[in-house]
Design a protein around this motif. Structure first.
Motif: not given
Ligand SMILES: Cc1cc2nc3c(=O)[nH]c(=O)nc-3n(C[C@H](O)[C@H](O)[C@H](O)COP(=O)(O)OP(=O)(O)OC[C@H]3O[C@@H](n4cnc5c(N)ncnc54)[C@H](O)[C@@H]3O)c2cc1C
Ligand code: FES
Ligand code: FES
Lengths: 275, 152
Positions: B14-23
């Motif tokens: 995953s390359t999303r921002e680290p604080m993005t919820p897993l959901l």
């Protein structure tokens, strides 16, 4: 994700906007509390020391990242910890208890409804802090007063509970039978003599006011007498006026105070039911 | 920052921002829409998945904390196309109404029964305090769960 306490302290000191992240169950709800979202976090949960629970003859040391679920399994059956196990095992719900940590619970400032805080206060626990200026150990009550104004870069590393011949109980009132925040809490830790008389006792009240605090008037009234739940109810009734309940969406302030005698009775029952 | 996660047995980066919820990673990146986005504050349980085998509310798990960890979602319960015993018993008892709460209920009960296969009614209810069913089908859900516990 930091690998050691020193790493984490350095990373927090390095950036003014850095926040410590433990289980995330408080931080991740910042948008819902209408607080600005937190972008830069230093993760603590992979630091080995912060995940340890050490039980010795004289004290119990709990690393800051130990979760509520772990507290329940690690302390089940440990004498004196009955109330803490009830607190950790009935707070929130099972999936939240799997992530929410003891350190995060104590450090979440502006959180009046904590279960662990009044329980640890009644157990006379201390907390250990690490920061750029070194380490420090202080009573949990003093920490709770200070937690809103901690300097950046200070980490809570462990909670230490002294072991004595104690029994403890934790009585909480959620609006539904479970799964809600408690409207009010009475935690009680007592040392009883052979004849059942109270040798030493600490009673704390949580969720009623902004921060948990000791109910010293009730402690004085209970000291030296046989611990009896109905007696505790009557004495609590006479002393409940010292609290000023906070108004909230879940309950008005007067209600939180009104239920205290019934919770004092339940806490005394829990203490007596212990081994 | 890239995060390597094992999701339903498959490696994912995953390359999303680290604080993005897993959901959000599950639903938006992997199109695993079984976990539902409802309260987003840990109360309703509709987003529950397993993290290293334990149920967690994925709305409150920052993806950046998951390097090297294993996630299982409701989609993995019937991996071979064969519903799990829990899924079967729910179907037999015709329990599902709108279904919004169900992925979370299945994940909670799957891990719960692993530890307490012959649990009683009160234990099942206590296990489900973090799963809100807006159609309020609780009694039938518990009946079905108890039927499964009796078979064990
Ligand atoms: C649905 C729901 C119901 C709940 N019900 C209850 C309940 O009934 N009773 C109850 O007591 N609680 C309840 N809670 C609150 C929950 O217990 C707290 O959110 C949790 O304990 C916070 O811990 P955390 O590890 O997730 O903290 P995080 O969210 O990671 O952090 C919380 C705060 O503490 C700071 N922090 C964390 N660890 C440290 C550390 N070691 N040193 C310094 N600072 C640190 C963070 O920077 C942040 O400000 C509930 C939560 C939810 C979501
Ligand atoms: S959406 Fe996560 S608990 Fe409700
Ligand atoms: S079946 Fe509709 S919410 Fe539970």
């Amino acid at each position: 994700m930091a690998r050691s306490i020193d790493d984490a302290v350095a990373a927090l000191a390095d950036r003014a906007d850095a926040t410590a992240l433990a289980g995330g169950t408080w931080i991740m709800r910042a948008p819902i509390r209408r607080e600005p979202p937190i972008r830069f976090c230093v993760g603590l949960t992979r630091i080995p020391e912060l995940n340890a629970v050490d039980i010795s003859a004289s004290e119990i040391r709990i690393g800051a990242c130990v979760t509520h679920a772990r507290l329940v399994s690690a302390l089940a059956g440990v004498r004196g910890c009955e109330g803490l196990v009830t607190a950790a095992g009935s707070a929130a719900n099972p999936a939240v208890r799997q992530m929410a940590t003891i350190g995060g619970n104590l450090c979440a400032s502006a959180f009046p409804a904590s279960d662990l805080a009044p329980s640890l206060l009644s157990l006379d626990a201390e907390v250990e802090l690490s920061g750029p200026g070194g380490d420090e150990r202080l009573p949990v009550g003093r920490f709770l007063e200070r937690r809103g104004s901690l300097e950046p870069g200070i980490l809570l590393t462990a909670v230490v509970i002294p072991r004595r011949a104690l029994k403890s109980g934790h009585a909480r009132l959620p609006l539904r039978k479970a799964g809600d925040y408690p409207v009010a809490i009475v935690s009680m830790t007592a040392e009883l003599r052979g004849d059942g008389a109270v040798e030493d006792i600490r009673v704390t009240v949580g969720s009623v006011e902004a921060s948990p605090r000791r109910w010293t008037q009730l402690e004085q009234a209970l000291l030296g007498r046989r611990l009896d739940p109905n007696g505790a109810y009557d004495l609590a009734q006479a002393e409940a006026h010292i609290f000023t309940g906070r108004d909230g969406v879940d309950a008005p302030g007067w209600y939180r105070v009104q239920v205290l005698p019934a919770l004092a009775r339940r806490a005394a029952q829990a203490v007596l039911a212990g081994p | 920052m890239a995060t390597n996660i094992l999701i339903n047995g498959e490696a994912h980066v995953s390359t999303r921002e680290p604080m993005t919820p897993l959901l959000d990673v599950l639903r938006e990146e992997l199109f695993l829409t079984g976990a539902k986005s409802v309260c987003r504050e840990g109360i309703c349980g509709a987003c529950i998945v397993h993290l290293d085998g334990q149920p967690v509310v994925s709305c409150l798990v920052p993806v950046g904390t998951l390097e090297g960890r294993e996630v299982r979602t409701v989609e993995s319960l019937a991996a071979e196309g064969e519903p799990s015993p829990l899924q079967q018993v729910m179907e037999e008892h015709d329990v599902v109404q709108c279904g919004m709460c169900f992925p979370g209920i299945l994940m909670t009960l799957t891990s719960f029964f692993r530890e307490r296969p012959d649990a009683g009614r009160d234990e099942v209810k206590a296990a489900l305090v973090g799963n809100i069913c807006r159609c309020t089908g609780y009694e039938r859900i518990v009946d079905a769960a108890i039927a499964l516990a009796k078979r064990s």
